[in-house]
Motif scaffolding. Sequence first.
Motif, PDB file in Angstrom:
ATOM      1  N   ALA A 104       4.431  -8.629  19.884  1.00  0.00           N
ATOM      2  CA  ALA A 104       4.786  -7.629  20.898  1.00  0.00           C
ATOM      3  C   ALA A 104       4.388  -6.214  20.492  1.00  0.00           C
ATOM      4  O   ALA A 104       3.920  -5.432  21.328  1.00  0.00           O
ATOM      5  CB  ALA A 104       6.288  -7.695  21.185  1.00  0.00           C
ATOM      6  N   GLU A 105       4.532  -5.888  19.241  1.00  0.00           N
ATOM      7  CA  GLU A 105       4.232  -4.517  18.797  1.00  0.00           C
ATOM      8  C   GLU A 105       2.738  -4.194  18.870  1.00  0.00           C
ATOM      9  O   GLU A 105       2.346  -3.030  18.876  1.00  0.00           O
ATOM     10  CB  GLU A 105       4.784  -4.257  17.395  1.00  0.00           C
ATOM     11  N   ARG A 106       1.897  -5.205  18.962  1.00  0.00           N
ATOM     12  CA  ARG A 106       0.447  -4.958  19.054  1.00  0.00           C
ATOM     13  C   ARG A 106       0.106  -4.143  20.292  1.00  0.00           C
ATOM     14  O   ARG A 106      -0.794  -3.299  20.263  1.00  0.00           O
ATOM     15  CB  ARG A 106      -0.312  -6.304  19.076  1.00  0.00           C
ATOM     16  N   PHE A 107       0.836  -4.360  21.371  1.00  0.00           N
ATOM     17  CA  PHE A 107       0.553  -3.654  22.621  1.00  0.00           C
ATOM     18  C   PHE A 107       0.844  -2.156  22.530  1.00  0.00           C
ATOM     19  O   PHE A 107       0.345  -1.378  23.320  1.00  0.00           O
ATOM     20  CB  PHE A 107       1.331  -4.298  23.775  1.00  0.00           C
ATOM     21  N   ASP A 108       1.661  -1.765  21.567  1.00  0.00           N
ATOM     22  CA  ASP A 108       1.976  -0.343  21.368  1.00  0.00           C
ATOM     23  C   ASP A 108       1.012   0.328  20.405  1.00  0.00           C
ATOM     24  O   ASP A 108       1.120   1.521  20.151  1.00  0.00           O
ATOM     25  CB  ASP A 108       3.407  -0.190  20.841  1.00  0.00           C
TER      26      ASP A 108
END
Length: 169
Positions: A104-108
């Motif tokens: 999920a943090e990849r999108f940020d």
Amino acid sequence: MHATHHFLTLARYNVWATQRLLDAVAAVPEAGYRQDVGLFFKSIHGTLNHLLVGEHRLWFRRFAEGVSPQLALDAEVETDRAALAQALRAGVARWAPLIETWPAERFDGVLAYTTMRGTAASLPFAATLAHVFNHGTHHRGQITAALTALGHASPELDLVYLLQEEASR
């Protein structure tokens, strides 16, 4: 909606819309398919080749492999229309499995890549991924206009129709 779910929706839409468009394009005779109809990449064939280059041979590799191939955006990488359609179908099918691998943090985060001019670039990851899907929508819209101008049926490609289909299942 979590970014992963949002982008998986866009990936499903990309598959659905590409398939519908290619089904409609299959009815166009060769002369019309290759005719300069005033699109940025001239013809339906030229625009489909651009989608293959831009979305699959360039952006997919940037996202999946971290490499930035140096390709001309108007390169005719596939001259045969059946092979081009197959390459596009295969290409759109690769996005969802890739998106599912990202935490999920990849999108940020950011996407670092090299531009076509050889310049280093770093852009917001999610916004740049959105660009890829939006770019496909833009060019599919151009092709539907060309289909209409050539006297052929144009498929309905609005995302809401995919969502309605999925809701009715």
